[in-house]
Design a protein around this motif. Structure first.
Motif, PDB file in Angstrom:
ATOM      1  N   GLY A  12      -4.176 -11.402   8.847  1.00 42.77           N
ATOM      2  CA  GLY A  12      -3.510 -10.106   8.903  1.00 42.77           C
ATOM      3  C   GLY A  12      -4.531  -9.017   8.694  1.00 42.77           C
ATOM      4  N   GLN A  13      -4.142  -7.795   9.016  1.00 37.68           N
ATOM      5  CA  GLN A  13      -5.054  -6.668   8.875  1.00 37.68           C
ATOM      6  C   GLN A  13      -4.283  -5.461   8.381  1.00 37.68           C
ATOM      7  N   ALA A  14      -4.716  -4.911   7.267  1.00 31.88           N
ATOM      8  CA  ALA A  14      -4.147  -3.669   6.770  1.00 31.88           C
ATOM      9  C   ALA A  14      -5.081  -2.540   7.188  1.00 31.88           C
ATOM     10  N   VAL A  15      -4.604  -1.669   8.052  1.00 29.17           N
ATOM     11  CA  VAL A  15      -5.411  -0.546   8.510  1.00 29.17           C
ATOM     12  C   VAL A  15      -5.379   0.524   7.424  1.00 29.17           C
ATOM     13  N   ILE A  16      -6.573   0.931   6.965  1.00 32.61           N
ATOM     14  CA  ILE A  16      -6.655   1.886   5.860  1.00 32.61           C
ATOM     15  C   ILE A  16      -7.587   3.053   6.177  1.00 32.61           C
ATOM     16  N   ILE A  17      -7.712   3.404   7.442  1.00 31.04           N
ATOM     17  CA  ILE A  17      -8.627   4.486   7.810  1.00 31.04           C
ATOM     18  C   ILE A  17      -8.182   5.828   7.236  1.00 31.04           C
ATOM     19  N   ASP A  18      -6.950   5.907   6.774  1.00 29.25           N
ATOM     20  CA  ASP A  18      -6.442   7.153   6.229  1.00 29.25           C
ATOM     21  C   ASP A  18      -6.565   7.253   4.706  1.00 29.25           C
ATOM     22  N   VAL A  19      -7.083   6.221   4.051  1.00 36.81           N
ATOM     23  CA  VAL A  19      -7.189   6.261   2.583  1.00 36.81           C
ATOM     24  C   VAL A  19      -8.616   6.101   2.091  1.00 36.81           C
ATOM     25  N   GLY A  20      -9.570   5.991   2.991  1.00 36.42           N
ATOM     26  CA  GLY A  20     -10.956   5.748   2.606  1.00 36.42           C
ATOM     27  C   GLY A  20     -11.695   6.993   2.176  1.00 36.42           C
ATOM     28  N   GLU A  21     -12.900   6.765   1.752  1.00 40.01           N
ATOM     29  CA  GLU A  21     -13.801   7.837   1.337  1.00 40.01           C
ATOM     30  C   GLU A  21     -14.928   7.912   2.372  1.00 40.01           C
ATOM     31  N   GLY A  22     -15.338   9.107   2.726  1.00 42.07           N
ATOM     32  CA  GLY A  22     -16.354   9.294   3.749  1.00 42.07           C
ATOM     33  C   GLY A  22     -17.687   8.648   3.434  1.00 42.07           C
ATOM     34  N   ARG A  23     -18.061   8.612   2.157  1.00 45.59           N
ATOM     35  CA  ARG A  23     -19.370   8.088   1.790  1.00 45.59           C
ATOM     36  C   ARG A  23     -19.286   6.809   0.967  1.00 45.59           C
ATOM     37  N   ASP A  24     -18.121   6.198   0.924  1.00 44.74           N
ATOM     38  CA  ASP A  24     -17.950   4.984   0.121  1.00 44.74           C
ATOM     39  C   ASP A  24     -17.006   4.050   0.865  1.00 44.74           C
ATOM     40  N   ILE A  25     -17.474   2.867   1.179  1.00 51.87           N
ATOM     41  CA  ILE A  25     -16.663   1.917   1.941  1.00 51.87           C
ATOM     42  C   ILE A  25     -15.449   1.424   1.144  1.00 51.87           C
ATOM     43  N   HIS A  26     -15.479   1.589  -0.169  1.00 53.44           N
ATOM     44  CA  HIS A  26     -14.391   1.119  -1.032  1.00 53.44           C
ATOM     45  C   HIS A  26     -13.460   2.276  -1.370  1.00 53.44           C
ATOM     46  N   PRO A  27     -12.251   2.283  -0.833  1.00 54.46           N
ATOM     47  CA  PRO A  27     -11.342   3.398  -1.108  1.00 54.46           C
ATOM     48  C   PRO A  27     -10.916   3.419  -2.577  1.00 54.46           C
ATOM     49  N   ARG A  28     -10.807   4.613  -3.119  1.00 51.03           N
ATOM     50  CA  ARG A  28     -10.332   4.765  -4.501  1.00 51.03           C
ATOM     51  C   ARG A  28      -8.835   4.533  -4.583  1.00 51.03           C
ATOM     52  N   ASP A  29      -8.131   4.776  -3.507  1.00 49.22           N
ATOM     53  CA  ASP A  29      -6.678   4.604  -3.472  1.00 49.22           C
ATOM     54  C   ASP A  29      -6.345   3.122  -3.257  1.00 49.22           C
ATOM     55  N   LYS A  30      -6.415   2.359  -4.311  1.00 49.86           N
ATOM     56  CA  LYS A  30      -6.141   0.918  -4.234  1.00 49.86           C
ATOM     57  C   LYS A  30      -4.658   0.629  -4.040  1.00 49.86           C
ATOM     58  N   GLN A  31      -3.784   1.532  -4.494  1.00 53.01           N
ATOM     59  CA  GLN A  31      -2.339   1.315  -4.406  1.00 53.01           C
ATOM     60  C   GLN A  31      -1.874   1.214  -2.948  1.00 53.01           C
ATOM     61  N   THR A  32      -2.324   2.135  -2.107  1.00 52.38           N
ATOM     62  CA  THR A  32      -1.934   2.096  -0.696  1.00 52.38           C
ATOM     63  C   THR A  32      -2.463   0.839  -0.030  1.00 52.38           C
ATOM     64  N   VAL A  33      -3.704   0.491  -0.317  1.00 51.27           N
ATOM     65  CA  VAL A  33      -4.289  -0.728   0.242  1.00 51.27           C
ATOM     66  C   VAL A  33      -3.464  -1.935  -0.186  1.00 51.27           C
ATOM     67  N   ALA A  34      -3.132  -2.038  -1.468  1.00 56.67           N
ATOM     68  CA  ALA A  34      -2.348  -3.164  -1.983  1.00 56.67           C
ATOM     69  C   ALA A  34      -0.964  -3.205  -1.352  1.00 56.67           C
ATOM     70  N   ASN A  35      -0.330  -2.053  -1.204  1.00 54.26           N
ATOM     71  CA  ASN A  35       1.007  -2.013  -0.591  1.00 54.26           C
ATOM     72  C   ASN A  35       0.984  -2.517   0.847  1.00 54.26           C
ATOM     73  N   PRO A  51       8.370  -3.168   7.752  1.00 54.40           N
ATOM     74  CA  PRO A  51       7.231  -2.885   8.630  1.00 54.40           C
ATOM     75  C   PRO A  51       5.934  -3.265   7.938  1.00 54.40           C
ATOM     76  N   TYR A  52       5.040  -3.889   8.687  1.00 59.84           N
ATOM     77  CA  TYR A  52       3.790  -4.341   8.086  1.00 59.84           C
ATOM     78  C   TYR A  52       2.588  -4.228   9.017  1.00 59.84           C
ATOM     79  N   ARG A  53       2.817  -3.981  10.289  1.00 63.04           N
ATOM     80  CA  ARG A  53       1.734  -4.057  11.254  1.00 63.04           C
ATOM     81  C   ARG A  53       1.510  -2.703  11.911  1.00 63.04           C
ATOM     82  N   SER A  54       0.282  -2.196  11.811  1.00 65.50           N
ATOM     83  CA  SER A  54      -0.071  -0.953  12.488  1.00 65.50           C
ATOM     84  C   SER A  54      -0.053  -1.167  14.002  1.00 65.50           C
ATOM     85  N   ALA A  55       0.237  -0.110  14.725  1.00 60.80           N
ATOM     86  CA  ALA A  55       0.215  -0.174  16.184  1.00 60.80           C
ATOM     87  C   ALA A  55      -1.185  -0.542  16.656  1.00 60.80           C
TER      88      ALA A  55
END
Length: 155
Positions: A12-35, A51-55
């Protein structure tokens, strides 16, 4: 590369391009990633109707100087843009393989029409194809569209 792994079973793949940080590959928003990751497991492994799958990219069709991109959108969801009326983050190229930023317009619940006045005969489209893309296309399940490319050219 990540999207191609979905061809393997039990992935599976959780798309998280909207919660990341520009200069850090590890997003601080872990809650959205976990959800998003837990939604994949709950839907696919435990049978929850959520719903679970991004278009994802499905197909494209050249229509004159434009390309109509069709996305595989989960369970009747439809595309929408965040912050602006028009989709942002598309690039288009002709046979010379030189991409330019493109204009885009939602033209159906699962379609986006992409064009640039600089490209008379387009052959390829990319969306959110960057390390830290500026993009705004979501589905009505509030999941960002998966970055994609329609070409297989060397970078």
């Amino acid at each position: 590369a990540q999207t191609k792994t979905l061809e393997l079973p039990n992935t599976g793949q959780a798309v998280i391009i909207d919660v990341g940080e520009g200069r850090d590959i590890h997003p601080r928003d872990k809650q959205t990633v976990a959800n998003r990751l837990s939604a994949i497991a709950l839907a696919r492994d435990y049978g929850y109707d959520i719903p679970y799958r991004s278009a994802t990219y499905e197909s494209m069709e050249v229509e004159g100087n434009k390309i109509v991109v069709t996305l595989d959108v989960q369970d009747g969801a439809q595309l929408y843009t965040f912050d602006t009326h028009e989709p942002i983050g598309f690039a288009i190229a002709g046979e010379d393989q030189q991409f330019v930023w493109a204009q885009a317009k939602l033209t159906g619940k699962d379609q986006v029409t992409v064009w640039s006045d600089e490209i008379a005969n387009p052959v390829a489209v990319r969306y959110a194809w960057a390390s830290n893309p500026i993009c705004n296309l979501y589905d009505s399940n509030d999941l960002p569209v998966t970055p994609f490319r329609t070409d297989d050219w060397a970078e």
